[in-house]
Design a protein around this motif. Structure first.
Motif, PDB file in Angstrom:
ATOM      1  N   LEU A  97     -42.954  -5.348 -29.143  1.00 56.00           N
ATOM      2  CA  LEU A  97     -43.568  -5.446 -27.823  1.00 56.00           C
ATOM      3  C   LEU A  97     -42.503  -5.700 -26.750  1.00 56.00           C
ATOM      4  O   LEU A  97     -42.534  -5.108 -25.674  1.00 56.00           O
ATOM      5  CB  LEU A  97     -44.618  -6.558 -27.812  1.00 56.00           C
ATOM      6  CG  LEU A  97     -45.384  -6.751 -26.509  1.00 56.00           C
ATOM      7  CD1 LEU A  97     -46.110  -5.480 -26.103  1.00 56.00           C
ATOM      8  CD2 LEU A  97     -46.370  -7.907 -26.665  1.00 56.00           C
ATOM      9  N   ALA A 133     -40.741  -2.465 -26.027  1.00 61.51           N
ATOM     10  CA  ALA A 133     -41.543  -1.592 -25.174  1.00 61.51           C
ATOM     11  C   ALA A 133     -41.544  -2.081 -23.730  1.00 61.51           C
ATOM     12  O   ALA A 133     -41.663  -1.291 -22.797  1.00 61.51           O
ATOM     13  CB  ALA A 133     -42.970  -1.496 -25.699  1.00 61.51           C
ATOM     14  N   THR A 134     -41.390  -3.373 -23.536  1.00 61.41           N
ATOM     15  CA  THR A 134     -41.341  -3.939 -22.194  1.00 61.41           C
ATOM     16  C   THR A 134     -39.992  -3.641 -21.528  1.00 61.41           C
ATOM     17  O   THR A 134     -39.932  -3.405 -20.324  1.00 61.41           O
ATOM     18  CB  THR A 134     -41.587  -5.455 -22.255  1.00 61.41           C
ATOM     19  OG1 THR A 134     -42.851  -5.680 -22.883  1.00 61.41           O
ATOM     20  CG2 THR A 134     -41.597  -6.085 -20.881  1.00 61.41           C
ATOM     21  N   PHE A 150     -55.807   0.437 -18.481  1.00 61.50           N
ATOM     22  CA  PHE A 150     -55.463  -0.990 -18.382  1.00 61.50           C
ATOM     23  C   PHE A 150     -56.467  -1.841 -19.159  1.00 61.50           C
ATOM     24  O   PHE A 150     -56.091  -2.772 -19.876  1.00 61.50           O
ATOM     25  CB  PHE A 150     -55.451  -1.459 -16.926  1.00 61.50           C
ATOM     26  CG  PHE A 150     -54.307  -0.987 -16.080  1.00 61.50           C
ATOM     27  CD1 PHE A 150     -53.186  -0.370 -16.614  1.00 61.50           C
ATOM     28  CD2 PHE A 150     -54.346  -1.176 -14.706  1.00 61.50           C
ATOM     29  CE1 PHE A 150     -52.145   0.053 -15.816  1.00 61.50           C
ATOM     30  CE2 PHE A 150     -53.301  -0.766 -13.896  1.00 61.50           C
ATOM     31  CZ  PHE A 150     -52.195  -0.139 -14.453  1.00 61.50           C
ATOM     32  N   GLN A 161     -55.954  -1.382 -22.889  1.00 59.98           N
ATOM     33  CA  GLN A 161     -54.737  -2.064 -23.327  1.00 59.98           C
ATOM     34  C   GLN A 161     -54.983  -3.561 -23.488  1.00 59.98           C
ATOM     35  O   GLN A 161     -54.487  -4.181 -24.435  1.00 59.98           O
ATOM     36  CB  GLN A 161     -53.600  -1.813 -22.335  1.00 59.98           C
ATOM     37  CG  GLN A 161     -53.064  -0.412 -22.369  1.00 59.98           C
ATOM     38  CD  GLN A 161     -52.038  -0.148 -21.285  1.00 59.98           C
ATOM     39  OE1 GLN A 161     -51.528  -1.056 -20.642  1.00 59.98           O
ATOM     40  NE2 GLN A 161     -51.737   1.118 -21.064  1.00 59.98           N
ATOM     41  N   GLN A 162     -55.737  -4.132 -22.585  1.00 61.91           N
ATOM     42  CA  GLN A 162     -56.036  -5.560 -22.686  1.00 61.91           C
ATOM     43  C   GLN A 162     -56.888  -5.849 -23.928  1.00 61.91           C
ATOM     44  O   GLN A 162     -56.751  -6.911 -24.543  1.00 61.91           O
ATOM     45  CB  GLN A 162     -56.740  -6.055 -21.419  1.00 61.91           C
ATOM     46  CG  GLN A 162     -55.831  -6.111 -20.212  1.00 61.91           C
ATOM     47  CD  GLN A 162     -54.682  -7.089 -20.402  1.00 61.91           C
ATOM     48  OE1 GLN A 162     -54.844  -8.184 -20.901  1.00 61.91           O
ATOM     49  NE2 GLN A 162     -53.494  -6.664 -20.004  1.00 61.91           N
ATOM     50  N   PHE A 211     -50.345  -1.594 -29.031  1.00 60.69           N
ATOM     51  CA  PHE A 211     -50.152  -1.843 -27.599  1.00 60.69           C
ATOM     52  C   PHE A 211     -48.760  -1.401 -27.166  1.00 60.69           C
ATOM     53  O   PHE A 211     -48.605  -0.735 -26.134  1.00 60.69           O
ATOM     54  CB  PHE A 211     -50.371  -3.326 -27.276  1.00 60.69           C
ATOM     55  CG  PHE A 211     -50.131  -3.665 -25.832  1.00 60.69           C
ATOM     56  CD1 PHE A 211     -51.090  -3.379 -24.879  1.00 60.69           C
ATOM     57  CD2 PHE A 211     -48.953  -4.260 -25.423  1.00 60.69           C
ATOM     58  CE1 PHE A 211     -50.868  -3.681 -23.530  1.00 60.69           C
ATOM     59  CE2 PHE A 211     -48.723  -4.568 -24.095  1.00 60.69           C
ATOM     60  CZ  PHE A 211     -49.693  -4.282 -23.143  1.00 60.69           C
ATOM     61  N   ALA A 212     -47.749  -1.747 -27.937  1.00 64.80           N
ATOM     62  CA  ALA A 212     -46.375  -1.359 -27.603  1.00 64.80           C
ATOM     63  C   ALA A 212     -46.240   0.162 -27.595  1.00 64.80           C
ATOM     64  O   ALA A 212     -45.589   0.723 -26.705  1.00 64.80           O
ATOM     65  CB  ALA A 212     -45.392  -1.979 -28.593  1.00 64.80           C
ATOM     66  N   VAL A 237     -48.651   2.386 -27.060  1.00 62.56           N
ATOM     67  CA  VAL A 237     -49.398   2.906 -25.915  1.00 62.56           C
ATOM     68  C   VAL A 237     -48.595   2.726 -24.638  1.00 62.56           C
ATOM     69  O   VAL A 237     -48.616   3.577 -23.753  1.00 62.56           O
ATOM     70  CB  VAL A 237     -50.778   2.206 -25.815  1.00 62.56           C
ATOM     71  CG1 VAL A 237     -51.429   2.420 -24.471  1.00 62.56           C
ATOM     72  CG2 VAL A 237     -51.692   2.702 -26.922  1.00 62.56           C
ATOM     73  N   ARG A 238     -47.892   1.628 -24.515  1.00 67.76           N
ATOM     74  CA  ARG A 238     -47.066   1.379 -23.331  1.00 67.76           C
ATOM     75  C   ARG A 238     -45.807   2.244 -23.324  1.00 67.76           C
ATOM     76  O   ARG A 238     -45.374   2.708 -22.273  1.00 67.76           O
ATOM     77  CB  ARG A 238     -46.651  -0.098 -23.278  1.00 67.76           C
ATOM     78  CG  ARG A 238     -47.762  -1.082 -23.057  1.00 67.76           C
ATOM     79  CD  ARG A 238     -48.254  -1.077 -21.631  1.00 67.76           C
ATOM     80  NE  ARG A 238     -47.211  -1.424 -20.702  1.00 67.76           N
ATOM     81  CZ  ARG A 238     -47.165  -2.539 -20.005  1.00 67.76           C
ATOM     82  NH1 ARG A 238     -48.123  -3.419 -20.118  1.00 67.76           N
ATOM     83  NH2 ARG A 238     -46.179  -2.763 -19.177  1.00 67.76           N
ATOM     84  N   ALA A 239     -45.205   2.465 -24.496  1.00 67.58           N
ATOM     85  CA  ALA A 239     -43.925   3.165 -24.563  1.00 67.58           C
ATOM     86  C   ALA A 239     -44.066   4.690 -24.489  1.00 67.58           C
ATOM     87  O   ALA A 239     -43.206   5.348 -23.893  1.00 67.58           O
ATOM     88  CB  ALA A 239     -43.196   2.788 -25.848  1.00 67.58           C
TER      89      ALA A 239
END
Length: 179
Positions: free
Chosen positions: A11, A14-15, A129, A132-133, A144-145, A147-149
């Motif tokens: 995570l 990915a951030t 959003f 994702q939450q 989640f990571a 989906v974000r990346a």
């Protein structure tokens, strides 16, 4: 009890990914778009990032929090997220029209159409959003990571590809952001 799926390290990676990819794509975009084009692309991107955050009104966080406290409500919360996202559509249209007529009025041609579409998909971004939450509430850090990346990697790949082929324009840069 729910078990966490994925790692905090993944995570975190990915951030940090946007910063690393920005270090790669930023100079390419600056070189290909020149100052005026880079300014237009930055303005379009800023509004495309700001509008969903503004119109979400904190609802995604509330949905995630409620799911964390009451996991059995997940189906109802997904339905609520969909309804809320649909409710943002009329406001999105009004806000997008105002943004396109005001701060982004200098963007023309294909870049203008792509920018309008990018703003217009705000309800889908709000829904993303919310979902994702829900992943975070379930402890699904790995999904989640990813989906974000994924959108960041696609954006970077398209930007580099457009640059290498000589097709990196304001329109294609914004389209890569939309993708």
């Amino acid at each position: 009890a729910r078990a966490r799926r994925g790692s905090v390290a993944g995570l975190s990676g990915a951030t940090l990914l946007p910063t690393l990819l920005g270090a790669l794509t930023g100079p390419l975009a600056a070189r290909a778009l020149a100052p005026a084009g880079r300014g237009q692309a930055a303005a379009a991107s800023a509004f495309a990032l700001f509008l969903p955050v503004l119109l979400s009104l904190g609802v995604p966080v509330a949905i995630g929090q409620r799911c964390a406290l009451e996991p059995n409500m997940r189906p109802r919360l997904v339905a609520a997220a969909i309804r809320f996202s649909l409710l943002t559509a009329p406001v999105t249209l009004l806000a997008s029209a105002a943004i396109m007529a005001g701060p982004l009025r200098s963007i023309e041609g294909t870049a203008r159409v792509v920018t309008a579409v990018t703003l217009g998909v705000t309800p889908l971004v709000v829904l993303a959003f919310c979902l994702q939450q829900l992943l975070l509430a379930e402890g699904a850090l790995g999904p989640f990571a990813r989906v974000r990346a994924l959108p960041l990697v696609v954006n970077a790949a398209l930007t580099v590809g457009f640059f290498l082929t000589g097709w990196l324009t304001v329109a294609t840069y914004i389209a890569a952001t939309l993708a």
